[in-house]
Every structure is written in C-alpha cells, then in structure tokens.
Enzyme design. Structure first.
Site, PDB file in Angstrom:
ATOM      1  N   TYR A  62     -14.026  32.615  41.800  1.00 46.50           N
ATOM      2  CA  TYR A  62     -15.164  33.323  43.050  1.00 46.50           C
ATOM      3  C   TYR A  62     -14.517  33.345  44.377  1.00 46.50           C
ATOM      4  CZ  TYR A  62     -19.111  33.858  46.140  1.00 46.50           C
ATOM      5  OH  TYR A  62     -19.545  34.263  46.491  1.00 46.50           O
TER       6      TYR A  62
ATOM      7  N   ARG B   9     -34.413  14.693  53.642  1.00 46.86           N
ATOM      8  CA  ARG B   9     -32.891  14.637  53.375  1.00 46.86           C
ATOM      9  C   ARG B   9     -32.474  13.544  52.289  1.00 46.86           C
ATOM     10  NH1 ARG B   9     -30.144  12.654  56.459  1.00 46.86           N
ATOM     11  NH2 ARG B   9     -30.596  13.654  58.616  1.00 46.86           N
TER      12      ARG B   9
ATOM     13  N   ASP C 216     -16.524  24.500  37.411  1.00 44.42           N
ATOM     14  CA  ASP C 216     -16.972  25.117  37.547  1.00 44.42           C
ATOM     15  C   ASP C 216     -17.733  25.646  36.391  1.00 44.42           C
ATOM     16  OD1 ASP C 216     -19.747  27.374  38.550  1.00 44.42           O
ATOM     17  OD2 ASP C 216     -17.684  28.192  41.040  1.00 44.42           O
TER      18      ASP C 216
ATOM     19  N   LYS D 166     -27.533  31.081  39.666  1.00 40.18           N
ATOM     20  CA  LYS D 166     -26.819  31.768  38.764  1.00 40.18           C
ATOM     21  C   LYS D 166     -28.191  31.599  37.680  1.00 40.18           C
ATOM     22  CE  LYS D 166     -23.864  33.504  41.520  1.00 40.18           C
ATOM     23  NZ  LYS D 166     -24.642  33.382  42.643  1.00 40.18           N
TER      24      LYS D 166
END
Ligand code: P1T
Length: 388
Positions: A108, A55, A180, A205
């Site tokens: 979005y 992590r 973004d 994407k």
C-alpha cells in the site's frame, strides 16, 4: 468466556462481549459504547475495574481487542485509530534508530510513505525486494536488518508471499516478521500460525466492512512484543475511539458471511473479465491462471475479493470505462459492502514514484476492484455496459 474451542463465527459474535449479571447491571448482549474519557475511583490507589483513562484502556475498545485476538487465534489484540496508526505504532515499538527493514516492493502506498518519508528521518531504513520469491529476502539481509514487512496478497498487484518460507528465514536470523493481513481478513488467513510475529490490519476494510469506520488492528502472540506495542498505543496515543470500536465490533459479527459472499462475487467478476476481449489480463488469486494459485491455497482458506486488471488500450480508455460505471463507485479503499473501483497510479499509489510503480508492474492502466455484496447480475451487467 474462553472462546478457543469455538468456530470462527462463534468467536466473531461472542468473544469479548459477556452480558454483565452483577447487581445493578442490565445484562446487555451488545457491549455498551463507553464514551467516558475518565473513570472515577472509590479508593485513591485503586482504578475501578482496572480503568482510569480511556487512552490507556476503555471497556468498548477492550471488548474489540478481545474479539480481534479471538478471531485470529492470537494471544493479544490492539486497536488503533487507523491502519497507518497501527503500522507506525508497531514500528515505533519494535525498532530503533539504525535498524533496517526489508519490505515487499509491492505495498500500500501509504505504508511505503511511512518507511520513506517518516521513519527514515529517525534513522530507520527500508529496502524493497520482490518477496514473491522468498530467497530475495534472505539475500537482502544486512547486519542491521531487524524486520521483514510483507503483504500477502499485495496491494495492488495481488502477489503472494510464501509466509512459511519467509518465517523460516526471519526465525533463523532473529528478525521480526510483520504481515499486513488486510486483504484476506482474519477469516481467510492467520499469519501468526504461519510463523509471523505480528499480523496487522487496516480495520477500515473487511473488519469494519461498511466503509464507515477508520481503524487499525494488531494481533500478536509474544508477550514482550505486545507490551511494547501496548506501551506505544498508550504513550503515543493513536487509539481507536469508543464509537469506532463499537462499529468495528458490529462489523466483525458478520465477517464470516460477508467474506464468503464477497469471494463468490469476486470470482464471478474475475471470470467475466478474463473472458472479455477488451481485457488484457486479470489478476485474482482465485483464478486457475493466477501464477501462485497453489501456494496461495496452501496458506489461506479463501481468495478474498480484491482483483486487478488491465484493459486493452491507454489511460484514456481506462478513464472512459471507469466514468461510465453506474453501480461501481470510483473510490479508494476496499472491503466494504459496496463495490469500489480505482486507478492505483492516480489514486492509492500516487505517492509511489512513477519509476518505482512501473518497475513493480503498477502500470498507468492497471485498474483495482474491491468487489462488494451487490447482486452479482447487476455488477456484471454494469461492467459489461461500461466495457461496450
Ligand atoms: O487507511 P488506513 O486504515 O490507515 O489503512 C492503511 C492500509 C494499510 N494496509 C493496507 C494493505 C491497505 O490497503 C491500507 C489502506 N488502503 C487503502 C486505502 C486502499 O485503497 O488501498
């Protein structure tokens, strides 16, 4: 290897992946997928190679993060479990209760949902403006404003924000500018060079590019911001898995060639639709008819491959058309090799209130397309048969 002096494709392929020639190593040209969640130490106080728990730091994710920074010419890159995980981590890291965000009114739907249904419970508020006119941002600043959040181009209306002009406003007022950059990918636009503090991507994407990895990426230059976002990455824990890191690395290697071909196909589709009598309007930044074409070209080296359009007629006609397509898939998401088509009002932006959707221009018949890499003749023939 310092990749600064190399071109985009070289960085995309080489950065973060150095063959290991040390005694006993095999010299892999592709970074291995390090699945180990924990790393053993020989000496109690010394984590081996700086690794102690996945992590916190994992060698495969680190290779991806180095590559992400290199392809956006950023000081730092960080990888998260999804685009929304990246967004939430940036918000947690850089804001506190009582802070205010000015956001583009076209975003979005999931990003708006974080602002309006998650962080609002912690005393962080967001107000929305049409940031296609950067003056609207300056006018919306309140004493508690700390951050400006934009997409350029926006999802799904493809509006452009003058990133340099907004950065001048945020710099002057001591605000953090988050862009973004998902729709253009690091291949076509570098928000940090235009003055942004944080460039953020849904790596699901174009970065992944094959609709088989969910991920998020954050690129930044300021060390203090990096340290805070990295602290949240480790402490809140929404990290990208080693296998997904590998898929993202693999995707990035072909980003340059994919984006060039995506764009060629998208322009051909946009021109076909613009000429078709059953199409009311087409929004694609690469069209001469796009209202902010010159501004767009001044800050990006390409137009991407997402476009939106409206058919003549009602929702039933849009539904009839979508369901008759054979090559395009009706699906959310974008940026993969396969062409996807969707109705934002019913799918990606269903979580945005109807009144807000209508106010910003997301009509019930607006159709969004992510143009993929299939043979362009097949894409156009498919649209043609479904329209007719
Ligand atoms: O899906 P995820 O990887 O969590 O990324 C969220 C996200 C963030 N930013 C932008 C601009 C996005 O488009 C998305 C995700 N968008 C879709 C799934 C979509 O179909 O628009």
């Amino acid at each position: 290897m310092s990749t600064h002096r190399y071109g985009f494709a070289t960085k995309a392929i080489r950065a973060g992946e150095q063959p290991d020639f040390r005694e006993g190593a095999s010299g892999d040209v592709v970074v291995p997928i390090h699945l180990s969640t924990t790393f053993a130490r020989k000496e109690l106080e010394t984590p081996t190679g700086g690794y102690d728990y996945t992590r916190s730091l994992n060698p495969t994710r680190k290779a991806l993060e180095t590559k992400l920074a290199a392809i956006e010419d950023a000081g730092y890159g960080l990888a998260f479990a999804s685009g929304l995980a990246a967004e939430t981590s940036v918000l947690l890291a850089l804001l506190k209760s009582g802070d205010h965000i000015i956001a583009f009114d076209d975003l979005y739907g999931g990003t708006k949902r974080i602002f309006d249904q998650i962080i609002n419970a912690y005393g962080i508020t967001a107000s929305y403006v049409d940031a296609a006119d950067s003056e609207n941002i300056a006018r919306a600043i309140q004493p508690s404003t700390r951050m400006v959040w934009i997409e350029s181009p926006t999802n799904p209306l493809l509006k452009t924000c003058d990133i340099r002009a907004v950065a001048a406003v945020t710099r002057h007022n001591g605000l953090i500018l988050v862009v973004d950059n998902t729709f253009l990918s690091p291949y076509f636009q570098h928000p940090l060079e235009l003055g942004a503090d944080v460039s953020l991507h849904s790596a699901t994407k174009y970065i992944g590019g094959h609709s088989d990895v969910l991920g998020g990426a954050v690129m930044l230059n300021r060390q203090d911001y990096y340290e805070r976002v990295q602290f949240i990455q480790n402490s809140a824990g929404a990290v990208l898995s080693p296998f997904d890191s590998y898929l993202a690395i693999r995707g990035i290697k072909t980003l340059a060639v994919r984006m060039e071909q995506h764009q060629k196909n998208a322009l051909a589709v946009a021109l076909f639709l613009e000429d078709h009598p059953k199409v009311r309007r087409v929004i694609y930044p690469g069209l001469e008819s796009y209202p902010q074409h010159a501004l767009f070209k001044s800050q990006a080296s390409g137009f991407g491959a997402v476009l939106s359009f409206e058919l003549q007629g009602a929702v039933a006609d849009a539904k009839y058309f979508l369901e008759r397509l054979e090559v395009f898939s009706i699906a959310e998401s974008l940026g993969g090799v396969e062409s996807l088509i969707e109705l934002p009002s019913v799918m990606t932006h269903a979580s945005v209130e109807e009144a807000t959707r209508h106010k910003t221009g997301i009509t019930d018949t607006l159709i969004r397309v992510s143009v993929g890499l299939e043979d362009i003749n097949d894409l156009i023939a498919d649209l043609k048969q479904a329209l007719e």
